[in-house]
Write a protein that holds these residues in place. Structure first.
Motif, PDB file in Angstrom:
ATOM      1  N   UNK A 193       0.826  -1.210   0.000  1.00 37.15           N
ATOM      2  CA  UNK A 193       0.000   0.000   0.000  1.00 37.15           C
ATOM      3  C   UNK A 193       0.865   1.266   0.000  1.00 37.15           C
ATOM      4  N   UNK A 194       1.948   1.239   0.769  1.00 35.39           N
ATOM      5  CA  UNK A 194       2.860   2.382   0.803  1.00 35.39           C
ATOM      6  C   UNK A 194       3.505   2.587  -0.575  1.00 35.39           C
ATOM      7  N   UNK A 195       3.958   1.500  -1.169  1.00 32.23           N
ATOM      8  CA  UNK A 195       4.584   1.578  -2.499  1.00 32.23           C
ATOM      9  C   UNK A 195       3.610   2.158  -3.512  1.00 32.23           C
ATOM     10  N   UNK A 196       2.362   1.741  -3.413  1.00 30.30           N
ATOM     11  CA  UNK A 196       1.331   2.250  -4.328  1.00 30.30           C
ATOM     12  C   UNK A 196       1.068   3.740  -4.093  1.00 30.30           C
ATOM     13  N   UNK A 197       0.990   4.151  -2.834  1.00 32.57           N
ATOM     14  CA  UNK A 197       0.702   5.550  -2.513  1.00 32.57           C
ATOM     15  C   UNK A 197       1.813   6.473  -2.963  1.00 32.57           C
ATOM     16  N   UNK A 198       3.053   5.975  -2.995  1.00 31.88           N
ATOM     17  CA  UNK A 198       4.192   6.767  -3.453  1.00 31.88           C
ATOM     18  C   UNK A 198       4.284   6.817  -4.978  1.00 31.88           C
TER      19      UNK A 198
END
Length: 201
Positions: A193-198
């Motif tokens: 999710x973090x990778x996607x948000x970045x």
């Protein structure tokens, strides 16, 4: 006249953008495209000055399409027009050759001004997104780790990931650990999710 190509997989969005831009005295929409490959074909055929490219399209996403157009048709400058206002996407778009990055809720007159700005040789980037991009680190993930994050976001389990990527369950576990470490998270789903948000995926 500034000749413009509009590429978006949603017909209503394409039509609305074309209609709004054609109201401008110095802008003419000369072509529309519904996919990445179609956008490249239309760019070759109509030789536009500016291509407005959505990120999320079939048959070649907007970032790949931008790279192809700017490489194959150097005089055509690309502006990403998207709902995905993620700092990582901005960085990737600029690396792909984009000259502008505009969010879809931008007022029509601001989009027209961005087109004129890019046509004159300048960049046109959403200021808030530009500021946020300075705070987001470069993507530390390998291509395989990015693929795994994409599969995790689709709900794919570890066993299926191993089969899809033709690797062992142990290798998948090691890659999960690497992704978690690199993103500073506590589990693989949060990491994805973090990778996607970045905008790394």
């Amino acid at each position: 006249m500034i000749r413009v190509l509009v590429a978006d997989d949603q017909a209503l969005v394409r039509a609305a953008l074309a209609a709004l831009l054609n109201l401008e005295a110095d802008i003419e929409v000369v072509a529309e495209a519904h996919s990445g490959n179609h956008a490249v074909q239309q760019a070759h055929q109509h030789q536009p000055d500016i291509a407005l490219i959505d990120i999320d399209m079939p048959d070649g996403n907007g970032l790949d399409t931008t790279f192809r157009i700017t490489t194959e048709i150097p005089h055509c400058r690309c502006i990403i027009v998207t709902t995905f206002g993620r700092p990582g996407y901005l960085r990737t778009a600029l690396k792909a050759g984009a000259s502008g990055f505009v969010i879809k809720d931008t007022p029509p007159e601001a989009l027209a001004d961005a087109i004129r700005k890019v046509h004159s040789g300048l960049r046109a980037i959403d200021p808030q997104l530009a500021e946020e991009s300075l705070l987001v680190p470069d993507c530390p993930l390998t291509e395989r780790e990015i693929t795994i994050c994409q599969l995790l976001l689709k709900g794919t389990d570890a066993k299926t990931i191993a089969k899809k990527l033709f690797i062992t369950a142990g290798t998948v576990r090691n890659l999960f650990s690497s992704i978690i470490t690199k993103t500073g998270t506590t589990n693989r789903y949060e990491a994805a999710r973090i990778a996607h948000s970045y905008g790394w995926l």
